[in-house]
Design a protein around this motif. Structure first.
Motif, PDB file in Angstrom:
ATOM      1  N   ASN A  58     -21.803   6.971  -6.932  1.00 25.48           N
ATOM      2  CA  ASN A  58     -22.110   5.803  -7.728  1.00 25.48           C
ATOM      3  C   ASN A  58     -21.510   4.508  -6.951  1.00 25.48           C
ATOM      4  O   ASN A  58     -22.243   3.482  -6.968  1.00 25.48           O
ATOM      5  CB  ASN A  58     -21.834   5.677  -9.318  1.00 25.48           C
ATOM      6  CG  ASN A  58     -22.691   6.591  -9.971  1.00 25.48           C
ATOM      7  OD1 ASN A  58     -23.848   7.131  -9.559  1.00 25.48           O
ATOM      8  ND2 ASN A  58     -22.318   7.154 -11.101  1.00 25.48           N
ATOM      9  N   ARG A  59     -20.279   4.759  -6.466  1.00 26.43           N
ATOM     10  CA  ARG A  59     -19.653   3.183  -5.674  1.00 26.43           C
ATOM     11  C   ARG A  59     -20.543   3.318  -4.381  1.00 26.43           C
ATOM     12  O   ARG A  59     -20.783   2.189  -4.121  1.00 26.43           O
ATOM     13  CB  ARG A  59     -18.253   3.756  -5.577  1.00 26.43           C
ATOM     14  CG  ARG A  59     -17.330   3.713  -6.728  1.00 26.43           C
ATOM     15  CD  ARG A  59     -15.950   3.603  -6.324  1.00 26.43           C
ATOM     16  NE  ARG A  59     -15.036   3.686  -7.747  1.00 26.43           N
ATOM     17  CZ  ARG A  59     -14.146   4.404  -7.885  1.00 26.43           C
ATOM     18  NH1 ARG A  59     -14.060   5.550  -7.098  1.00 26.43           N
ATOM     19  NH2 ARG A  59     -13.616   4.467  -8.957  1.00 26.43           N
ATOM     20  N   GLU A  62     -23.740   1.507  -5.482  1.00 28.35           N
ATOM     21  CA  GLU A  62     -23.696   0.101  -5.660  1.00 28.35           C
ATOM     22  C   GLU A  62     -23.460  -0.512  -4.339  1.00 28.35           C
ATOM     23  O   GLU A  62     -23.820  -1.941  -4.415  1.00 28.35           O
ATOM     24  CB  GLU A  62     -22.477  -0.118  -6.850  1.00 28.35           C
ATOM     25  CG  GLU A  62     -23.105   0.608  -8.094  1.00 28.35           C
ATOM     26  CD  GLU A  62     -24.195   0.077  -8.675  1.00 28.35           C
ATOM     27  OE1 GLU A  62     -24.415  -1.322  -8.575  1.00 28.35           O
ATOM     28  OE2 GLU A  62     -25.096   0.607  -8.950  1.00 28.35           O
ATOM     29  N   ARG A  65     -26.670  -1.177  -2.572  1.00 26.62           N
ATOM     30  CA  ARG A  65     -27.411  -2.083  -3.442  1.00 26.62           C
ATOM     31  C   ARG A  65     -26.974  -3.454  -3.015  1.00 26.62           C
ATOM     32  O   ARG A  65     -27.877  -4.319  -2.688  1.00 26.62           O
ATOM     33  CB  ARG A  65     -27.456  -1.659  -4.783  1.00 26.62           C
ATOM     34  CG  ARG A  65     -28.263  -0.357  -5.090  1.00 26.62           C
ATOM     35  CD  ARG A  65     -27.665   0.044  -6.495  1.00 26.62           C
ATOM     36  NE  ARG A  65     -28.772  -0.767  -7.476  1.00 26.62           N
ATOM     37  CZ  ARG A  65     -30.094  -0.546  -7.631  1.00 26.62           C
ATOM     38  NH1 ARG A  65     -30.676   0.422  -6.838  1.00 26.62           N
ATOM     39  NH2 ARG A  65     -30.740  -1.369  -8.526  1.00 26.62           N
ATOM     40  N   THR A  92     -31.995   2.349  -2.446  1.00 26.45           N
ATOM     41  CA  THR A  92     -32.034   1.112  -2.705  1.00 26.45           C
ATOM     42  C   THR A  92     -33.596   0.592  -2.820  1.00 26.45           C
ATOM     43  O   THR A  92     -33.955  -0.624  -2.914  1.00 26.45           O
ATOM     44  CB  THR A  92     -31.284   0.229  -1.801  1.00 26.45           C
ATOM     45  OG1 THR A  92     -32.173   0.447  -0.260  1.00 26.45           O
ATOM     46  CG2 THR A  92     -30.178   0.258  -1.703  1.00 26.45           C
TER      47      THR A  92
END
Length: 161
Positions: A58-59, A62, A65, A92
């Motif tokens: 998830n990091r 992010e 993104r 993305t």
């Protein structure tokens, strides 16, 4: 090893087995633990996927993104995070980020030179090297440019009538 608190040695073993490609259920069976225990103790550890890569965290997602929102290209983001451009694109895609205008491609003059040299018979490998393109993209690009030229010619003839 079954039951009770998970020791650091056991946690390290879980992570190593998962990194070796064993599934959560196989690791749980080998160590006499539940699958949820193995998942909880291997969270955040890179786990190989069937395709050979590692799952995107998830990091990382992010970060991808955020970089794409700043206008960085897929290749730039991928290089910064050690991922491929298609991987970045997948994670993305929903942002709807478009390439910055004027930064992609050779420009009108560059494409005109490319088409002229291709019409003169220069080999695709030489065109790729000269214009800094991938060898596989040259035939597609030349074909597109020739089609555009034909369409433009046809539209001018239609206007002349």
């Amino acid at each position: 090893m079954a039951g009770g608190r998970v020791t650091e040695q056991e946690r390290a073993l879980m992570r190593r087995l998962r990194a070796d490609g064993l599934s959560t259920s196989v690791v749980a069976t080998r160590l006499g633990r539940s699958q949820s225990c193995v998942k909880a103790n291997t969270a955040g550890a890179p786990t190989p996927r069937v395709g050979g890569g590692y799952d995107v965290t998830n990091r990382e997602r992010e970060a991808m993104r955020a970089m794409r929102a700043q206008g960085l290209s897929l290749d730039e983001v991928g290089a910064a995070l050690g991922r491929s451009a298609p991987c970045v694109s997948i994670h993305t895609r929903d942002l709807g980020v478009q390439c910055r205008p004027g930064t992609k491609g050779l420009g009108a003059a560059g494409y005109a030179r490319l088409l002229k040299l291709a019409d003169e018979g220069m080999a695709y490998a030489d065109l790729a090297e000269r214009f800094g393109l991938k060898r596989s993209s040259v035939p597609v690009t030349v074909s597109r440019l020739r089609r555009q030229r034909r369409e433009a010619s046809a539209s001018q003839e239609a206007r002349a009538c």
